[in-house]
Design a protein around this motif. Structure first.
Motif, short mmCIF file in Angstrom:
data_model
loop_
_atom_site.label_atom_id
_atom_site.label_comp_id
_atom_site.label_asym_id
_atom_site.label_seq_id
_atom_site.Cartn_x
_atom_site.Cartn_y
_atom_site.Cartn_z
N LEU A 1 -32.91 4.82 9.62
CA LEU A 1 -31.99 3.80 9.13
C LEU A 1 -32.08 2.53 9.96
O LEU A 1 -32.03 1.41 9.42
N ALA A 2 -32.20 2.68 11.28
CA ALA A 2 -32.29 1.51 12.15
C ALA A 2 -33.58 0.73 11.92
O ALA A 2 -33.61 -0.49 12.10
N ARG A 3 -34.63 1.42 11.52
CA ARG A 3 -35.90 0.76 11.22
C ARG A 3 -35.87 0.12 9.84
O ARG A 3 -36.29 -1.02 9.64
N GLY B 1 -30.32 -6.67 16.15
CA GLY B 1 -30.73 -5.61 17.05
C GLY B 1 -31.56 -4.53 16.41
O GLY B 1 -32.07 -3.63 17.10
N PHE B 2 -31.74 -4.58 15.08
CA PHE B 2 -32.54 -3.59 14.38
C PHE B 2 -33.90 -4.19 14.02
O PHE B 2 -34.00 -5.37 13.67
N HIS B 3 -34.93 -3.38 14.10
CA HIS B 3 -36.27 -3.83 13.66
C HIS B 3 -37.09 -2.60 13.35
O HIS B 3 -36.74 -1.47 13.73
N ASN B 4 -38.20 -2.79 12.64
CA ASN B 4 -38.93 -1.63 12.12
C ASN B 4 -39.76 -0.90 13.17
O ASN B 4 -40.45 0.07 12.82
N SER B 5 -39.71 -1.34 14.41
CA SER B 5 -40.39 -0.57 15.47
C SER B 5 -39.41 -0.18 16.58
O SER B 5 -39.84 0.14 17.69
N LEU C 1 -32.34 2.44 20.25
CA LEU C 1 -31.26 2.68 19.30
C LEU C 1 -30.05 3.28 20.02
O LEU C 1 -28.91 2.87 19.76
N ASP C 2 -30.29 4.23 20.92
CA ASP C 2 -29.19 4.82 21.68
C ASP C 2 -28.47 3.75 22.50
O ASP C 2 -27.23 3.78 22.63
N ALA C 3 -29.22 2.78 23.04
CA ALA C 3 -28.63 1.73 23.85
C ALA C 3 -27.94 0.67 23.00
O ALA C 3 -27.09 -0.08 23.49
#
Length: 374
Positions: free
Chosen positions: A149-151, A177-181, A187-189
């Motif tokens: 989902l974040a990617r 803060g989200f990107h496909n890599s 993500l945890d941070a």
């Protein structure tokens, strides 16, 4: 526009602007073709978060990415089972193909399909029961889906089709803060996704309008992604309907708990009672025993998808939790007491004064907001 250096975020929705925000969300859906149903599942999950976590009109709402992932899993869980006599429905173009499907499945439904088989072997027939069990298989699934989902789609959920590189409306939340890599550690941070001030209240207020639009768009995409004729009415029930087999298993234990009487009118139950969602499934898809009652067929047919008076909801969630857990064991459905309680708060404090509520067969009530709410 946000996404470009030095550009301020969009103004939060003002009181009364909920419809305007909903229109902008629909415009994002209509702006072009999608390569999968990811955005639609995520939008429904965000709407559910807003309904079940009511916040003041101008407040932000922090949404943990794993919580969002659990809701997305819940939407795909029934959809990855075989459709009619065939295999699972395609939820997008296979990776590397942007024209016609030639087999395969996008990563999120594929992960859920694989985990679902293992979890059902452990005895967990619904996604919520798997969540309640604390199963290691389910925990790993949530972690994998949250990362995906974040990617994507969180990176691109608010990006208009054919927008210039790096341009996004960031209408609902800051996606920078989200990107496909993005890595799992990053993500945890990152922490939770934070809906902008006023967005959660607007999504909650417009949920009855937005949910059908998103579901109809999902159905249209499924038809587009699958190279065969599909019956729209049957497809809608398959994709978004309640688990009828689990509901049937509730007939006898609910009859015992209700002493053989209809939950709504207290008349003796006849041979063919109905299991009803007190908070309608069309408003909030809660298939937990805290939201389920046994009714006379005439009451159920008269209520349909109307929102009942608040007294009915409070009686349902006020049943002893031990009884709700017994119902859960008998049916394989989760309890969902907290979620049903919170959803009721979100719904009844949002609907406008003057809304017609269902009390019983041929009996209705005009909703009045309680002092200090909504």
């Amino acid at each position: 526009m946000p996404g470009q250096p030095g550009t301020p975020p969009p103004e939060p929705p003002r009181a009364g602007d909920s419809i305007a925000l909903a229109q902008r969300v629909v415009a994002l859906l209509e702006s072009g073709a999608r390569q999968s149903t990811y955005k639609l599942a995520t939008l429904l999950a965000l709407i559910d978060e807003a309904v079940e976590n009511p916040v003041p009109e101008s407040a932000e709402l922090a949404v943990a990415i794993p919580s969002l992932a659990q809701r997305v899993i819940g939407y795909y869980w029934p959809q990855v089972r075989p459709y009619t006599t065939g295999g699972p429905l395609r939820q997008g173009w296979p990776q590397g193909s942007a024209t016609r499907p030639d087999g395969g499945m996008p990563r999120i439904p594929r992960l859920i399909e694989e985990a679902r088989a293992a979890l059902r072997a452990e005895g967990h027939v619904t996604a919520d029961r798997a969540r309640e069990s604390g199963s290691r298989v389910y925990q790993l699934l949530v972690r994998d889906v949250a990362h995906q989902l974040a990617r994507n789609p969180l990176t691109y959920l608010q990006t208009p089709v054919r927008a210039p590189q790096g341009v996004t409306t960031d209408l609902l939340f800051d996606a920078s803060g989200f990107h496909n890599s993005i890595s799992r550690a990053a993500l945890d941070a990152h922490g939770p996704l934070v809906l902008r001030p006023g967005v959660a209240a607007a999504l909650r207020e417009c949920a009855p309008l937005l949910r059908p639009v998103v579901e109809m768009t999902w159905i249209a995409d499924i038809v587009r992604f699958n190279a065969t004729e599909l019956d729209h009415d049957d497809l809608a029930g398959f994709l978004f309907g309640a688990d009828r087999s689990s509901l049937i298993r509730l007939h006898d234990p609910l009859r015992d708990i209700q002493h053989g009487r209809c939950f709504y009118c207290a008349a003796p139950l006849r041979a063919t009672p109905h299991v009803d969602h007190v908070l309608p499934w069309s408003r909030v898809p809660l298939d937990g025993t805290a939201n389920l009652v046994l009714t006379d067929a005439r009451c159920n047919s008269n209520k349909l998808a109307m929102l009942p008076v608040r007294d009915h909801h409070e009686r349902a969630i006020g049943r002893p939790e031990t009884l709700l857990r017994d119902l859960s064991e008998a049916s394989g459905l989760p309890v969902l007491l907290d979620r049903t309680t919170d959803a009721g708060i979100g719904i009844y404090t949002t609907i406008p004064t003057g809304t017609l509520l269902w009390r019983g067969r041929g009996s209705y009530e005009i909703h009045q907001r309680r002092r200090g709410t909504g």
